[in-house]
Enzyme design. Sequence first.
Site, mmCIF file in Angstrom:
data_model
loop_
_atom_site.group_PDB
_atom_site.id
_atom_site.type_symbol
_atom_site.label_atom_id
_atom_site.label_comp_id
_atom_site.label_asym_id
_atom_site.label_seq_id
_atom_site.Cartn_x
_atom_site.Cartn_y
_atom_site.Cartn_z
ATOM 1 N N THR A 88 -5.918 -7.164 -7.671
ATOM 2 C CA THR A 88 -5.140 -7.368 -8.690
ATOM 3 C C THR A 88 -3.626 -7.344 -8.489
ATOM 4 O O THR A 88 -2.997 -8.248 -9.078
ATOM 5 C CB THR A 88 -5.444 -6.476 -9.872
ATOM 6 O OG1 THR A 88 -5.329 -4.986 -9.231
ATOM 7 C CG2 THR A 88 -6.872 -6.755 -10.433
ATOM 8 N N GLY A 126 -10.597 -2.442 -9.280
ATOM 9 C CA GLY A 126 -10.743 -0.949 -9.795
ATOM 10 C C GLY A 126 -9.136 -0.702 -10.061
ATOM 11 O O GLY A 126 -8.239 -1.431 -10.039
ATOM 12 N N GLN A 186 -7.047 1.226 -8.351
ATOM 13 C CA GLN A 186 -5.985 0.960 -7.292
ATOM 14 C C GLN A 186 -6.601 -0.334 -6.516
ATOM 15 O O GLN A 186 -6.544 -0.510 -5.275
ATOM 16 C CB GLN A 186 -6.352 2.076 -6.295
ATOM 17 C CG GLN A 186 -5.384 3.201 -6.769
ATOM 18 C CD GLN A 186 -3.888 2.881 -6.855
ATOM 19 O OE1 GLN A 186 -3.198 2.078 -6.103
ATOM 20 N NE2 GLN A 186 -3.187 3.431 -8.057
ATOM 21 N N SER A 187 -6.888 -1.534 -7.169
ATOM 22 C CA SER A 187 -7.146 -2.673 -6.563
ATOM 23 C C SER A 187 -6.209 -3.430 -5.760
ATOM 24 O O SER A 187 -4.881 -3.696 -6.412
ATOM 25 C CB SER A 187 -7.742 -3.620 -7.769
ATOM 26 O OG SER A 187 -7.699 -4.996 -7.387
ATOM 27 N N ASN A 188 -6.130 -3.639 -4.590
ATOM 28 C CA ASN A 188 -5.326 -4.562 -3.968
ATOM 29 C C ASN A 188 -5.367 -6.070 -4.364
ATOM 30 O O ASN A 188 -4.476 -6.760 -4.427
ATOM 31 C CB ASN A 188 -5.799 -4.524 -2.575
ATOM 32 C CG ASN A 188 -5.571 -3.281 -1.913
ATOM 33 O OD1 ASN A 188 -4.630 -2.686 -1.785
ATOM 34 N ND2 ASN A 188 -6.739 -2.445 -1.436
#
EC number: 3.5.99.7
Length: 338
Positions: free
Chosen positions: A81, A75, A77-79
């Site tokens: 990525t 997403g 706010q992906s952790n």
Amino acid sequence: MNLSKFKRYPLTFGPSPITPLKRLSEHLGGKVDLYAKREDCNSGLAFGGNKTRKLEYLVPEAIEGGYDTLVSIGGIQSNQTRQVAAVAAHLGMKCVLVQENWVNYSDALYDRVGNIEMSRIMGADVRLDSAGFDIGIRPSWEKAMADVVESGGKPFPIPAGCSEHPYGGLGFVRFADEVRQQEEELGFKFDYIVVCSVTGSTHAGMLVGFAADGRAQRVIGIDASAKPDKTREQVLRIAQNTAKLVDLGREITAEDVVLDTRYAYPEYGLPNDGTLEAIRLCARLEGVLTDPVYEGKSMHGMIDMVRNGEFPEGSKVLYAHLGGVPALNAYSFLFKDG
């Protein structure tokens, strides 16, 4: 069980610390002893987190195979990525990140702060996509890999949460081994382990790791996907595959997957009042921060279970803090008054 046959590229400091949550335990009546294993403090690579532990078992293939670009998805706010971008920078590789619109949350700064900001600073090619949340292989991710090939690169695919990779569960089998070593030093064993569960490989690896000493059903997954049937299927499938890989010596069955579905709502990425209360309570009693997407929901679940008497008196409960705090900046409006 044999984990040593798999190559591991160290990206973490070593065993993540286990710390007592004394004031939170006392606030909740003092009948249950709460502890946290701090995956949010596990690495110096862009704040680390649970995906960094998983990536230790994926990147040997990327290095040995001559891949030049890590390609991942999450997403906005992906952790995941953010951690992939950090590992790519650390290894001297390129990085392409697909950031889909998984969360139904509108904020002018949502796609400019927190995790995505860090990924950009680390040099990742960040590609925003309007697709909504789901679990599994995504067309946008497949297209990103095709783009890398077309431009002459060699992409190494890292799926959401590392979960569709065959080795995605290995890092958290190792987590369970670490806990056993730390239990010897502490002089006791944990009765329950609480962990956030979405794409499945963290929960699955942990389940397999603790199945080795008979505690598979003491791993309590707190669903944060709001798609519990998909999450449960993912956890079971990944756990069964991981159990075979590490020669667990027994089958993992549906009964081994404990998934509490009460705390994911209203939907993925959006907190409810209980989530926000849990975030504030843990922060103000312990100085330990959690986030509205993942850890706030698992913290809410653990706090609620203590309050409801769902853990027997005298239980020692280990909360797996998986990281996620960098996303807090993207939810600043929710905390404008603290």
